[in-house]
Design a protein around this motif. Sequence first.
Motif, PDB file in Angstrom:
ATOM      1  N   TYR A 207       0.835  -1.203   0.000  1.00 21.04           N
ATOM      2  CA  TYR A 207       0.000   0.000   0.000  1.00 21.04           C
ATOM      3  C   TYR A 207       0.870   1.254   0.000  1.00 21.04           C
ATOM      4  CZ  TYR A 207      -3.771   3.215   1.204  1.00 21.04           C
ATOM      5  OH  TYR A 207      -4.673   4.250   1.185  1.00 21.04           O
ATOM      6  N   ALA A 208       1.934   1.253   0.803  1.00 22.92           N
ATOM      7  CA  ALA A 208       2.825   2.415   0.853  1.00 22.92           C
ATOM      8  C   ALA A 208       3.490   2.661  -0.498  1.00 22.92           C
ATOM      9  CB  ALA A 208       3.879   2.210   1.939  1.00 22.92           C
ATOM     10  N   ALA A 209       3.900   1.583  -1.177  1.00 21.79           N
ATOM     11  CA  ALA A 209       4.542   1.739  -2.485  1.00 21.79           C
ATOM     12  C   ALA A 209       3.560   2.306  -3.509  1.00 21.79           C
ATOM     13  CB  ALA A 209       5.088   0.388  -2.949  1.00 21.79           C
ATOM     14  N   CYS A 210       2.338   1.770  -3.541  1.00 16.32           N
ATOM     15  CA  CYS A 210       1.328   2.286  -4.478  1.00 16.32           C
ATOM     16  C   CYS A 210       0.974   3.734  -4.154  1.00 16.32           C
ATOM     17  CB  CYS A 210       0.079   1.411  -4.427  1.00 16.32           C
ATOM     18  SG  CYS A 210       0.318  -0.273  -5.031  1.00 16.32           S
ATOM     19  N   TYR A 211       0.906   4.049  -2.872  1.00 14.83           N
ATOM     20  CA  TYR A 211       0.578   5.418  -2.467  1.00 14.83           C
ATOM     21  C   TYR A 211       1.646   6.392  -2.952  1.00 14.83           C
ATOM     22  CZ  TYR A 211      -0.836   9.315   0.516  1.00 14.83           C
ATOM     23  OH  TYR A 211      -1.247  10.537   0.972  1.00 14.83           O
ATOM     24  N   MET A 212       2.907   6.050  -2.750  1.00 15.74           N
ATOM     25  CA  MET A 212       3.992   6.932  -3.184  1.00 15.74           C
ATOM     26  C   MET A 212       4.015   7.074  -4.703  1.00 15.74           C
ATOM     27  SD  MET A 212       5.464   8.191  -0.590  1.00 15.74           S
ATOM     28  CE  MET A 212       6.934   8.852  -1.374  1.00 15.74           C
ATOM     29  N   LEU A 213       3.730   5.989  -5.411  1.00 17.30           N
ATOM     30  CA  LEU A 213       3.729   6.044  -6.871  1.00 17.30           C
ATOM     31  C   LEU A 213       2.635   6.981  -7.381  1.00 17.30           C
ATOM     32  CD1 LEU A 213       4.835   4.951  -9.560  1.00 17.30           C
ATOM     33  CD2 LEU A 213       3.162   3.097  -9.392  1.00 17.30           C
ATOM     34  N   LEU A 214       1.426   6.874  -6.830  1.00 11.12           N
ATOM     35  CA  LEU A 214       0.333   7.737  -7.272  1.00 11.12           C
ATOM     36  C   LEU A 214       0.522   9.171  -6.801  1.00 11.12           C
ATOM     37  CD1 LEU A 214      -2.727   5.357  -6.698  1.00 11.12           C
ATOM     38  CD2 LEU A 214      -1.635   5.951  -8.859  1.00 11.12           C
ATOM     39  N   ARG A 215       1.096   9.342  -5.622  1.00 16.81           N
ATOM     40  CA  ARG A 215       1.322  10.697  -5.116  1.00 16.81           C
ATOM     41  C   ARG A 215       2.340  11.439  -5.979  1.00 16.81           C
ATOM     42  NH1 ARG A 215       0.905  13.461  -0.095  1.00 16.81           N
ATOM     43  NH2 ARG A 215       2.539  15.050   0.160  1.00 16.81           N
ATOM     44  N   ALA A 216       3.281  10.685  -6.549  1.00 19.48           N
ATOM     45  CA  ALA A 216       4.324  11.318  -7.356  1.00 19.48           C
ATOM     46  C   ALA A 216       3.769  11.954  -8.624  1.00 19.48           C
ATOM     47  CB  ALA A 216       5.400  10.293  -7.708  1.00 19.48           C
TER      48      ALA A 216
ATOM     49  N   PRO B 173       4.641   6.938   4.451  1.00 19.98           N
ATOM     50  CA  PRO B 173       5.117   8.027   3.576  1.00 19.98           C
ATOM     51  C   PRO B 173       4.709   9.404   4.078  1.00 19.98           C
ATOM     52  CG  PRO B 173       3.319   6.834   2.536  1.00 19.98           C
ATOM     53  CD  PRO B 173       3.695   6.061   3.750  1.00 19.98           C
ATOM     54  N   LEU B 174       3.484   9.536   4.636  1.00 20.53           N
ATOM     55  CA  LEU B 174       3.063  10.839   5.139  1.00 20.53           C
ATOM     56  C   LEU B 174       3.905  11.262   6.338  1.00 20.53           C
ATOM     57  CD1 LEU B 174      -0.833  10.581   4.896  1.00 20.53           C
ATOM     58  CD2 LEU B 174       0.715  11.873   3.431  1.00 20.53           C
ATOM     59  N   GLY B 175       4.178  10.311   7.231  1.00 21.30           N
ATOM     60  CA  GLY B 175       5.016  10.638   8.384  1.00 21.30           C
ATOM     61  C   GLY B 175       6.421  11.029   7.978  1.00 21.30           C
ATOM     62  N   PHE B 176       6.970  10.345   6.982  1.00 20.38           N
ATOM     63  CA  PHE B 176       8.319  10.681   6.519  1.00 20.38           C
ATOM     64  C   PHE B 176       8.355  12.082   5.912  1.00 20.38           C
ATOM     65  CE2 PHE B 176      11.420  10.730   3.029  1.00 20.38           C
ATOM     66  CZ  PHE B 176      12.585  10.519   3.752  1.00 20.38           C
ATOM     67  N   ILE B 177       7.354  12.399   5.068  1.00 23.31           N
ATOM     68  CA  ILE B 177       7.312  13.731   4.448  1.00 23.31           C
ATOM     69  C   ILE B 177       7.109  14.806   5.514  1.00 23.31           C
ATOM     70  CG2 ILE B 177       6.010  15.193   2.858  1.00 23.31           C
ATOM     71  CD1 ILE B 177       5.390  12.671   1.230  1.00 23.31           C
ATOM     72  N   SER B 178       6.234  14.538   6.479  1.00 19.24           N
ATOM     73  CA  SER B 178       5.990  15.519   7.545  1.00 19.24           C
ATOM     74  C   SER B 178       7.243  15.741   8.382  1.00 19.24           C
ATOM     75  CB  SER B 178       4.840  15.037   8.437  1.00 19.24           C
ATOM     76  OG  SER B 178       3.661  14.871   7.686  1.00 19.24           O
ATOM     77  N   TYR B 179       7.985  14.695   8.620  1.00 19.46           N
ATOM     78  CA  TYR B 179       9.182  14.818   9.453  1.00 19.46           C
ATOM     79  C   TYR B 179      10.250  15.669   8.769  1.00 19.46           C
ATOM     80  CZ  TYR B 179      13.360  13.525  12.067  1.00 19.46           C
ATOM     81  OH  TYR B 179      14.517  13.573  12.795  1.00 19.46           O
ATOM     82  N   ILE B 180      10.479  15.429   7.492  1.00 20.08           N
ATOM     83  CA  ILE B 180      11.546  16.171   6.818  1.00 20.08           C
ATOM     84  C   ILE B 180      11.131  17.610   6.508  1.00 20.08           C
ATOM     85  CG2 ILE B 180      12.514  14.066   5.817  1.00 20.08           C
ATOM     86  CD1 ILE B 180      11.187  14.762   3.185  1.00 20.08           C
ATOM     87  N   CYS B 181       9.818  17.908   6.563  1.00 18.78           N
ATOM     88  CA  CYS B 181       9.355  19.271   6.273  1.00 18.78           C
ATOM     89  C   CYS B 181       8.896  20.011   7.534  1.00 18.78           C
ATOM     90  CB  CYS B 181       8.214  19.249   5.253  1.00 18.78           C
ATOM     91  SG  CYS B 181       8.664  18.586   3.640  1.00 18.78           S
TER      92      CYS B 181
END
Length: 553
Positions: free
Chosen positions: A29-38, A73-81
């Motif tokens: 699910y995380a991989a598909c989410y990142m692919l579509l979010r991109a 993926p959302l937690g990772f993006i939130s952490y780096i931003c």
Amino acid sequence: MKATTGKEAMQEGTARFAWARHIAVAALYAACYMLLRAVSVSNWSLPASLRLAALLFVPYRYWPAMIVGEFLPLGFISYICREEFGTTWALLAAIPPILPCAPVVAWFRRRTRLLQSEGRVDMALLLVAMLICAVLTTAGNTAALAVVQSPDNTPLQGVTLQIVFGYFLGNFLGALTLTPVMIAARGWLMGNTRLWLGHAMARGGLLRNAFVYLVPVLVALGLIGYAGSGDTMQICRIAMFLPVAWLALRHGWQGAAVGGALASIAVAFTASVVRDPYVIQAQAIIAFAISTLLMFGSRIARQSDVDLRDHLVKEQGLLLAQQGLYQEEQRLRQAAEALEHVGQSMRDMQNRLLDRLRHTLPANEERAYSRQAALAQHEMHRLTNALYPRAWRERGVPATLQDGPLAQAVSMTGASYKCVLAGRGLSLLAPDVHMTLYRLASEALVYALTRQSIRHVELTVRGGLTHGQRWAVMRMDCVRDALAGDTATATESWKKVMSLLGAAGLGVETIRERAQIYGGGVHVRETSAGLRITILLHDALRTMKPGAQAQQG
């Protein structure tokens, strides 16, 4: 150390395997989410499709894994931003939108019939679920945007109605883009275990029409828009829903789903800047058009299902009627054979009796008894032929129509007779269709004799094969005898013919009803020169291949 039993070891292995499945679901699910979010933007959020489709299809026990898969993926993006937009924003942005959407979809799955058997779907409920999930996701996005702060702790631009609408449109259009396609693919997979692409090709050429006709039209509209002015591009964007409507008319909501996805992607590709207001306007129109076409296509699909069920019921009724006629002909054949055996026994008995009494009877009485015995045998033979023609049993349908009882009946009226067999595959028709041709020819001859005196009868029978289905057309041309004027003689003539052929003489409506049982029809044309009766019959349903039956339907 206490040794573990086999049952405990099995339970431990099952638990480890269950954890492995949950980890695999979260990672996928995380991989598909990142692919579509991109490939997404705020006004076209494809992860909304993944989120809704996963909640609709995946069992409840894997929902925690999907929540974790979206959080990663959302937690990772939130952490780096977090330093750029603030800690409060990072905490709100890390909340996976699937979390508030899950109870809504769970309610729809448990309390409604959103997804039905055989791949059917309640499109109105699906659109309502999309709207609610889009509202919840928009609320989360808006809340996160409202607390964004710059690195020097000063608030940024406030939340406007245009931004909120962009978030809502992005989540709703994103769900419209792929979720219906996934539901259609699920229906195709439920209908057949083969590769769904090939199965979709077989189901009316949906993907063929989409990629051969729809995609070139969308590409052409995009090129025309790029070559023209800004107004031309906007017109081309809005016009992209027109071929989607054509696809929906041909293939129902599945066509609207596939066409809507392609049109949505095409409109998104025409954007030159982020949050282009002209693109957002076109996307709003496309979203409304896709929603309407999905509802309209669902109505078409339901009507098609009703028509298909009615057709199957009608076909089943015709099949039962054909089987009844076939069994009736078999009983008549058995009765004719039994009657033939009885006639043979009577002839043998009469011959033995005459042999014994020949020396005691006068010659004239012996001849009278012999004539009566011959007359009885003739009547027995006539009755046997009326029940089931001997020529058909011995030589088949061509001989029966050319020089069988039908030719004898025409000759009995004093008219001439000609039979022409043409076409191909006439002998390959089912036996009951052959007998139906003979029975209908007999009824047609009796009907013609009740209408007029006849001096010539020409019977033409043509067989053929169309779309894998065999058929036969029989045309009887009866030329009027202008010199005949004795009504009593004509009445006696058709009564003798009816007795010889075993016809019922109930008229053209009986002929039409019998022809309709075999999917055919009857056309009668009467002129001053004579009468023409044309009868069409199709082969028996039990002899048809499934592909031919599907084409007939």
